[in-house]
Design an enzyme around this catalytic site. Structure first.
Site, PDB file in Angstrom:
ATOM      1  N   ASP A 194       0.781  -1.322   0.174  1.00 48.86           N
ATOM      2  CA  ASP A 194      -0.021   0.031  -0.124  1.00 48.86           C
ATOM      3  C   ASP A 194       0.879   1.224   0.018  1.00 48.86           C
ATOM      4  O   ASP A 194       1.887   1.357   0.657  1.00 48.86           O
ATOM      5  CB  ASP A 194      -0.862  -0.035   1.435  1.00 48.86           C
ATOM      6  N   GLU A 230      13.844 -15.489  -0.515  1.00 51.94           N
ATOM      7  CA  GLU A 230      14.053 -16.677   0.268  1.00 51.94           C
ATOM      8  C   GLU A 230      12.981 -17.805   0.334  1.00 51.94           C
ATOM      9  O   GLU A 230      13.232 -18.992   0.486  1.00 51.94           O
ATOM     10  CB  GLU A 230      14.203 -16.461   1.709  1.00 51.94           C
TER      11      GLU A 230
HETATM   12  C1  NOJ Z   1      -4.353   3.392  -0.829  1.00 44.56           C
HETATM   13  C2  NOJ Z   1      -5.412   2.331  -0.581  1.00 44.56           C
HETATM   14  O1  NOJ Z   1      -5.774   1.772  -1.907  1.00 44.56           O
HETATM   15  C3  NOJ Z   1      -6.437   3.277   0.004  1.00 44.56           C
HETATM   16  O2  NOJ Z   1      -7.708   2.497  -0.156  1.00 44.56           O
HETATM   17  C4  NOJ Z   1      -6.104   3.852   1.015  1.00 44.56           C
HETATM   18  O3  NOJ Z   1      -7.000   4.576   1.669  1.00 44.56           O
HETATM   19  C5  NOJ Z   1      -4.733   4.407   1.065  1.00 44.56           C
HETATM   20  N1  NOJ Z   1      -3.767   3.806   0.343  1.00 44.56           N
HETATM   21  C6  NOJ Z   1      -4.272   4.885   2.678  1.00 44.56           C
HETATM   22  O4  NOJ Z   1      -3.839   3.566   2.993  1.00 44.56           O
END
Ligand code: NOJ
Length: 512
Positions: A194, A230
Site C-alpha cells: 500500500d 528466500e
Molecule cells: C491506498 C489504498 O488503496 C487506499 O484505499 C487507502 O485509503 C490509502 N492507500 C491509505 O492506506
C-alpha cells in the site's frame, strides 16, 4: 527462479467487507468468501488479492491496521484465514494480501505505547512526533499533523487515525520483515504494498512534497525482495501512482518489486490515441526491465469503469474525481465491455476488481449519513469519496441485500441491482459476467504474458495480434469499421453490424 506464475495471471481483487457476508452482520467476511470460492474458480481467475484483513477500527476501510499478525474479528479468525488459504490453493487459486507499511492505526499497540511513553521516548521514535508541525497536507484533506495532549504533533499522510511510521528507525524495518515472514510462512503467495512510494520522509526540503519517491524507499524494497526470494515464487506488487514512467520503472528493477499496478492505463481516457500511447509506453518500460506489465481498469479507490466511460471526460484523476458528473451508463457499459476485452488481450497480468465482472456502476446516491469514506469527512463533505465503488455485491434474488448475506448490508445497494445479480447474469448469455467468463477462459489458454504485434487499422482503431494468432480489435471511432482478415470470431463485446465492428466495440479474432 522458474517461470513465475504472476507474469500472465488474472488476479481478482476481493474487497472483503463487500464481497459476501457469511454471518449475517451486514459486513462481508471470510466465511462468505470461502463459500463463494467456487464462483471465483468458475470465473477462471488465477489469484485473489484481498484488501487488508487485519484487526482495524475501520477508520479507512482496514487501511488503519491495529495488528499486522491477526484477522479483523468481524472478518473471522486467523485459523479461518489459514483454512481459506488452503482451500484457495486446492482450487489452484493463489492468495495475495495487502501490507500497509506507511502507517498503522492509532489503536495499534505501538501507537498506544508511543502516546503513553511521552516525548523523547523510544516508542515515539517509531512514528513521526514533532514539537512543531510543518505545512504538509493530508492526502484525504486537512492538515497532515494532529496534536496529542502533551503538546507534540504526529504525522499522518492520510487520516489522523493512521499515524505514519518512521522508516529511518531500524526497528520499523525489522517489524515489517517479521510481518512478511509471518504471512509467507502461512502460505501467502504475494504482497500488495500500500502507498508504496511515500514511506520515506524528508522534512528539510529538497523534494517538492518531501515524501513522494525519495531514494531511500528503494532500499526498503530491495530488502523485501531479498526476503521474498528466500521463499518460492512470492510476488511483490507495488501501489505506485506516477505519471512519470521513468520513476515508476525504478520500482521494477530486478532487485526490487516484481510488478506494480498500471494506473496510467486505468486513468487513460476512452481515446484511441491515449490508450495506444499508454499501452506502447507500458510495454516499452516493462520490456526494458523484463518486468511483466499489469492491466488495471478499476479498484476500490476509483469510480467504476461503467460510470467513468459514460462521462463526457472519460479520464480518471485521483485529484479530480468528478463525483456525480453526468454519465450515459449505456454507453459506459458498452465501452467497459470493450475495455475488458482490450485489457485481457494485452501481454502481462490483468486485475479484475470485484463487481467489474458484473458491470456494476458507481453508486452515486448513497445517503450522506451512511457514507464511511474518510475522504468525505476530511474534505468537509466536498468529495464524495470511494464508497460508491465499495457497495456490497449483488448475488441473487429480487431484494436487497441480494444474497450478499442475511442482514442489512453496511452500504445500501440500489434497487436496480436485482437485474445485475450473479444469478440473473448467469442466465443471460449476453451478460457482462458471461463475457468475463468467456474471456478469462480463452485468456488462460492462449493469452497472458508475451508480446504483441500492432496492426495498422486506422487512427480510431486499436488492433494487435498475439503470438497464438489471436487478434484483438477495438473500435473507438464514431462509426463501424471493417474487420481485418480472419478465420473466426472468438468473442465480441457487442453484436457485429453486418460483419463490421461497431463503435465502442471490441472483438477477438482467430487468424492463422
Ligand atoms: C491506498 C489504498 O488503496 C487506499 O484505499 C487507502 O485509503 C490509502 N492507500 C491509505 O492506506
Amino acid at each position: 527462479m522458474s517461470e513465475t506464475w504472476w507474469r500472465g495471471a488474472a488476479i481478482y481483487q476481493v474487497y472483503l467487507r463487500s464481497f459476501a457476508d457469511g454471518n449475517g452482520d451486514g459486513v462481508g467476511d471470510l466465511a462468505g468468501l470461502r463459500a463463494r470460492l467456487p464462483y471465483l474458480s468458475d470465473l477462471g481467475v488465477d489469484a485473489i488479492w484481498l484488501n487488508p484483513w487485519y484487526p482495524s477500527p475501520m477508520a479507512d476501510g482496514g487501511y488503519d491496521v491495529a495488528d499486522y499478525r491477526d484477522i479483523e474479528p468481524s472478518f473471522g479468525t486467523l485459523a479461518e484465514a489459514e483454512k481459506f488459504i488452503e482451500e484457495a490453493h486446492e482450487l489452484g487459486i493463489r492468495v495475495i494480501i495487502d501490507v500497509v507499511p506507511n502507517h498503522s492505526s492509532d489503536q495499534s499497540a505501538w501507537f498506544r505505547e508511543a502516546l503513553a511513553a511521552g516525548p523523547g521516548s523510544a516508542a515515539r521514535e517509531r512514528f513521526w512526533f514533532k514539537d512543531e508541525p510543518n505545512d504538509w497536507k493530508s492526502i484525504f484533506g486537512g492538515p497532515a499533523w494532529t496534536q496529542v495532549p502533551d503538546g507534540q504533533w504526529y504525522l499522518h499522510l492520510f487520516a489522523p487515525e493512521q499515524p505514519d511510521f518512521n522508516w529511518t528507525n531500524p526497528e520499523v524495518h525489522r517489524e515489517f520483515h517479521d510481518v512478511l515472514r509471518f504471512w509467507f510462512d502461512r502460505g501467502i503467495d504475494g504482497i500488495r504494498i500500500d502507498s508504496a512510494a511515500v514511506l520515506v520522509k524528508d522534512f528539510d526540503g529538497g523534494d517538492p512534497d518531501g515524501y513522494t519517491d525519495l531514494a531511500e524507499v528503494h532500499d526498503v524494497y530491495r530488502s523485501w525482495r531479498r526476503l521474498s526470494d528466500e521463499y518460492d515464487e512470492r510476488l511483490l506488487i507495488g501501489e505506485v501512482w506516477f505519471p512519470d514512467q521513468e520513476r515508476f520503472a525504478r520500482y521494477l528493477r530486478s532487485d526490487e518489486l516484481h510488478t506494480a499496478f498500471n494506473f496510467d492505463f486505468l486513468g487513460s481516457p476512452w481515446s484511441p490515441a491515449a490508450l495506444r500511447e499508454s499501452i506502447r509506453q507500458t510495454l516499452a518500460t516493462h520490456g526494458r526491465l523484463g518486468a511483466p506489465a499489469t492491466w488495471v481498469l478499476s479498484n476500490h479507490d476509483v469510480a467504476r469503469p461503467v460510470t467513468r466511460y459514460g462521462r463526457a471526460d472519460t479520464s480518471w484523476d485521483n485529484g479530480d474525481r468528478r463525483d456525480g458528473a453526468p454519465s450515459d451508463l449505456e454507453l459506459g457499459h458498452r465501452r467497459a465491455r470493450a475495455a475488458a476485452l482490450l485489457a485481457m488481450a494485452l501481454p502481462g497480468s490483468v486485475y479484475v476488481y470485484q463487481g467489474e465482472e458484473l458491470g456494476l456502476p458507481e453508486v452515486e446516491d448513497i445517503p450522506d449519513e451512511l457514507r464511511q469514506d474518510p475522504m468525505w469527512r476530511r474534505s468537509g463533505h466536498t468529495v464524495a469519496g470511494r464508497d460508491g465503488c465499495r457497495v456490497p455485491l449483488p448475488w441473487s434474488g429480487q431484494e436487497a441485500p441480494f444474497g450478499f448475506g442475511t442482514g442489512t448490508s453496511w452500504l445500501p445497494q440500489p434497487e436496480a441491482w436485482k437485474k445485475v445479480t450473479v444469478e440473473a447474469q448467469g442466465a443471460d448469455l449476453g451478460s457482462m459476467l458471461n463475457l468475463y467468463r468467456a474471456a478469462l477462459r480463452i485468456r488462460r489458454e492462449e493469452l497472458g504474458d508475451g508480446t504483441l504485434t500492432w496492426l495498422d487499422a486506422g487512427d480510431d482503431v486499436l488492433a494487435f495480434t498475439r503470438e497464438t494468432g489471436l487478434t484483438c480489435v477495438v473500435n473507438l471511432g464514431p462509426g463501424p469499421v471493417a474487420l481485418p482478415p480472419h478465420d473466426a470470431v472468438l468473442l465480441a463485446s457487442g453484436p457485429l453490424d453486418a460483419g463490421e465492428l461497431p463503435s465502442d466495440t471490441a472483438v477477438w479474432l482467430r487468424t492463422s
